[in-house]
Design a protein around this motif. Sequence first.
Motif, PDB file in Angstrom:
ATOM      1  N   MET A  64     -77.470 -60.795  15.462  1.00 20.43           N
ATOM      2  CA  MET A  64     -77.130 -60.449  14.095  1.00 20.43           C
ATOM      3  C   MET A  64     -76.873 -58.955  13.961  1.00 20.43           C
ATOM      4  N   SER A  65     -77.698 -58.141  14.620  1.00 18.55           N
ATOM      5  CA  SER A  65     -77.498 -56.693  14.488  1.00 18.55           C
ATOM      6  C   SER A  65     -76.183 -56.275  15.134  1.00 18.55           C
ATOM      7  N   TYR A  66     -75.841 -56.911  16.251  1.00 25.13           N
ATOM      8  CA  TYR A  66     -74.563 -56.593  16.891  1.00 25.13           C
ATOM      9  C   TYR A  66     -73.408 -57.052  16.013  1.00 25.13           C
ATOM     10  N   ASP A  67     -73.559 -58.205  15.372  1.00 18.51           N
ATOM     11  CA  ASP A  67     -72.545 -58.705  14.449  1.00 18.51           C
ATOM     12  C   ASP A  67     -72.370 -57.740  13.280  1.00 18.51           C
ATOM     13  N   ARG A  68     -73.470 -57.275  12.705  1.00 16.74           N
ATOM     14  CA  ARG A  68     -73.400 -56.302  11.613  1.00 16.74           C
ATOM     15  C   ARG A  68     -72.770 -54.996  12.090  1.00 16.74           C
TER      16      ARG A  68
ATOM     17  N   LEU B 298     -61.890 -53.458  11.742  1.00 16.66           N
ATOM     18  CA  LEU B 298     -60.538 -53.904  12.081  1.00 16.66           C
ATOM     19  C   LEU B 298     -60.496 -54.673  13.395  1.00 16.66           C
ATOM     20  N   ARG B 299     -61.442 -54.428  14.259  1.00 14.08           N
ATOM     21  CA  ARG B 299     -61.491 -55.114  15.552  1.00 14.08           C
ATOM     22  C   ARG B 299     -62.461 -56.292  15.553  1.00 14.08           C
ATOM     23  N   TYR B 300     -63.141 -56.523  14.428  1.00 17.24           N
ATOM     24  CA  TYR B 300     -64.188 -57.539  14.369  1.00 17.24           C
ATOM     25  C   TYR B 300     -63.700 -58.914  14.815  1.00 17.24           C
ATOM     26  N   THR B 301     -62.611 -59.391  14.237  1.00 17.18           N
ATOM     27  CA  THR B 301     -62.143 -60.745  14.557  1.00 17.18           C
ATOM     28  C   THR B 301     -61.641 -60.870  15.986  1.00 17.18           C
ATOM     29  N   SER B 302     -61.148 -59.790  16.564  1.00 14.37           N
ATOM     30  CA  SER B 302     -60.688 -59.877  17.953  1.00 14.37           C
ATOM     31  C   SER B 302     -61.852 -59.822  18.936  1.00 14.37           C
ATOM     32  N   ILE B 303     -62.962 -59.193  18.551  1.00 13.08           N
ATOM     33  CA  ILE B 303     -64.127 -59.120  19.445  1.00 13.08           C
ATOM     34  C   ILE B 303     -65.041 -60.323  19.246  1.00 13.08           C
ATOM     35  N   MET B 304     -65.394 -60.626  18.003  1.00 10.45           N
ATOM     36  CA  MET B 304     -66.345 -61.686  17.705  1.00 10.45           C
ATOM     37  C   MET B 304     -65.620 -63.028  17.559  1.00 10.45           C
ATOM     38  N   THR B 305     -65.104 -63.501  18.656  1.00  8.06           N
ATOM     39  CA  THR B 305     -64.398 -64.783  18.672  1.00  8.06           C
ATOM     40  C   THR B 305     -65.405 -65.927  18.795  1.00  8.06           C
ATOM     41  N   TYR B 306     -64.919 -67.136  18.635  1.00  7.55           N
ATOM     42  CA  TYR B 306     -65.769 -68.316  18.778  1.00  7.55           C
ATOM     43  C   TYR B 306     -66.359 -68.373  20.188  1.00  7.55           C
ATOM     44  N   THR B 307     -65.550 -68.105  21.188  1.00 11.02           N
ATOM     45  CA  THR B 307     -66.009 -68.139  22.575  1.00 11.02           C
ATOM     46  C   THR B 307     -67.100 -67.098  22.812  1.00 11.02           C
ATOM     47  N   TYR B 308     -66.915 -65.901  22.271  1.00 12.23           N
ATOM     48  CA  TYR B 308     -67.911 -64.843  22.438  1.00 12.23           C
ATOM     49  C   TYR B 308     -69.222 -65.219  21.757  1.00 12.23           C
ATOM     50  N   CYS B 309     -69.142 -65.834  20.586  1.00  5.26           N
ATOM     51  CA  CYS B 309     -70.358 -66.296  19.891  1.00  5.26           C
ATOM     52  C   CYS B 309     -71.091 -67.346  20.714  1.00  5.26           C
ATOM     53  N   VAL B 310     -70.344 -68.268  21.304  1.00  5.77           N
ATOM     54  CA  VAL B 310     -70.952 -69.299  22.147  1.00  5.77           C
ATOM     55  C   VAL B 310     -71.605 -68.663  23.374  1.00  5.77           C
ATOM     56  N   ILE B 311     -70.959 -67.673  23.966  1.00  4.10           N
ATOM     57  CA  ILE B 311     -71.529 -66.985  25.133  1.00  4.10           C
ATOM     58  C   ILE B 311     -72.831 -66.283  24.753  1.00  4.10           C
TER      59      ILE B 311
ATOM     60  N   ILE C 178     -81.160 -53.755  18.777  1.00  4.11           N
ATOM     61  CA  ILE C 178     -81.228 -53.737  17.310  1.00  4.11           C
ATOM     62  C   ILE C 178     -81.310 -52.305  16.790  1.00  4.11           C
ATOM     63  N   ILE C 179     -82.170 -51.497  17.378  1.00  2.00           N
ATOM     64  CA  ILE C 179     -82.312 -50.112  16.919  1.00  2.00           C
ATOM     65  C   ILE C 179     -81.020 -49.331  17.136  1.00  2.00           C
ATOM     66  N   THR C 180     -80.408 -49.496  18.301  1.00  3.31           N
ATOM     67  CA  THR C 180     -79.146 -48.805  18.581  1.00  3.31           C
ATOM     68  C   THR C 180     -78.058 -49.235  17.604  1.00  3.31           C
ATOM     69  N   SER C 181     -77.972 -50.533  17.357  1.00  2.00           N
ATOM     70  CA  SER C 181     -76.974 -51.035  16.408  1.00  2.00           C
ATOM     71  C   SER C 181     -77.190 -50.457  15.021  1.00  2.00           C
ATOM     72  N   TYR C 182     -78.449 -50.463  14.553  1.00  2.00           N
ATOM     73  CA  TYR C 182     -78.718 -49.977  13.203  1.00  2.00           C
ATOM     74  C   TYR C 182     -78.585 -48.463  13.076  1.00  2.00           C
TER      75      TYR C 182
ATOM     76  N   ALA D 109     -69.076 -55.539  12.290  1.00  2.00           N
ATOM     77  CA  ALA D 109     -68.488 -55.691  10.959  1.00  2.00           C
ATOM     78  C   ALA D 109     -68.407 -54.367  10.212  1.00  2.00           C
ATOM     79  N   ILE D 110     -69.381 -53.487  10.395  1.00  2.00           N
ATOM     80  CA  ILE D 110     -69.396 -52.229   9.648  1.00  2.00           C
ATOM     81  C   ILE D 110     -68.736 -51.095  10.426  1.00  2.00           C
TER      82      ILE D 110
END
Length: 190
Positions: free
Chosen positions: A1-5, A13-26, A96-100, A8-9
């Motif tokens: 979740m923290s990586y997703d946030r 602009l690159r969110y949809t190209s990085i966070m693909t369905y395949t990447y989420c499954v991985i 998580i800390i690095t992401s935040y 997203a933040i």
Amino acid sequence: MSYDRYLAICNPLRYTSIMTYTYCVILATICWVVGLAIALIYSLTISVLTFCPPNIIDHLFCDLVPLVELACSNTYTNIVKYILSFPVLLIPITIIITSYINIIVTILRFPSNISKQKAFSTCSAHLIVVTMFFFTILIVYIFPKGEQTSNSNKLVSLLYTVFTPFINPIIYSLRNKEIKKSVQELTNKC
């Protein structure tokens, strides 16, 4: 979740190209495999222990710490527990800390206060749940047990096994405007 946030933040602009369905499954598969491997290691190390009577666990559920305390044989499981606990807890906490930290730095660069407030509110729910979960886990599994009583250990274990999963949907649903409105109407009726 923290990586997703973070994506997203910090990289919207690159969110949809990085966070693909395949990447989420991985990512989900990695979490499951690591979790199952750790559970298997703990199960195998505990299965070779011998236990002295009375075989009564003074705990709310069959957790690793009270189970090892009942063992009569060599409790090398403690060594395995500490060896596994540090990377299992410290790797996610570090991510998580690095992401935040990156998220906060990015948010503080936003020009408008409304954008800052919206971005912080997006992350606050996850940060509250993660902080509660990891803080209680650290108390139970990493910090020394000298000052802790059995009852306080039970209470802290209850927090991360019951309270955190219970409050998680409540925290996330209160961000929904329709649910907020329903809760306000319900409280106004009382």
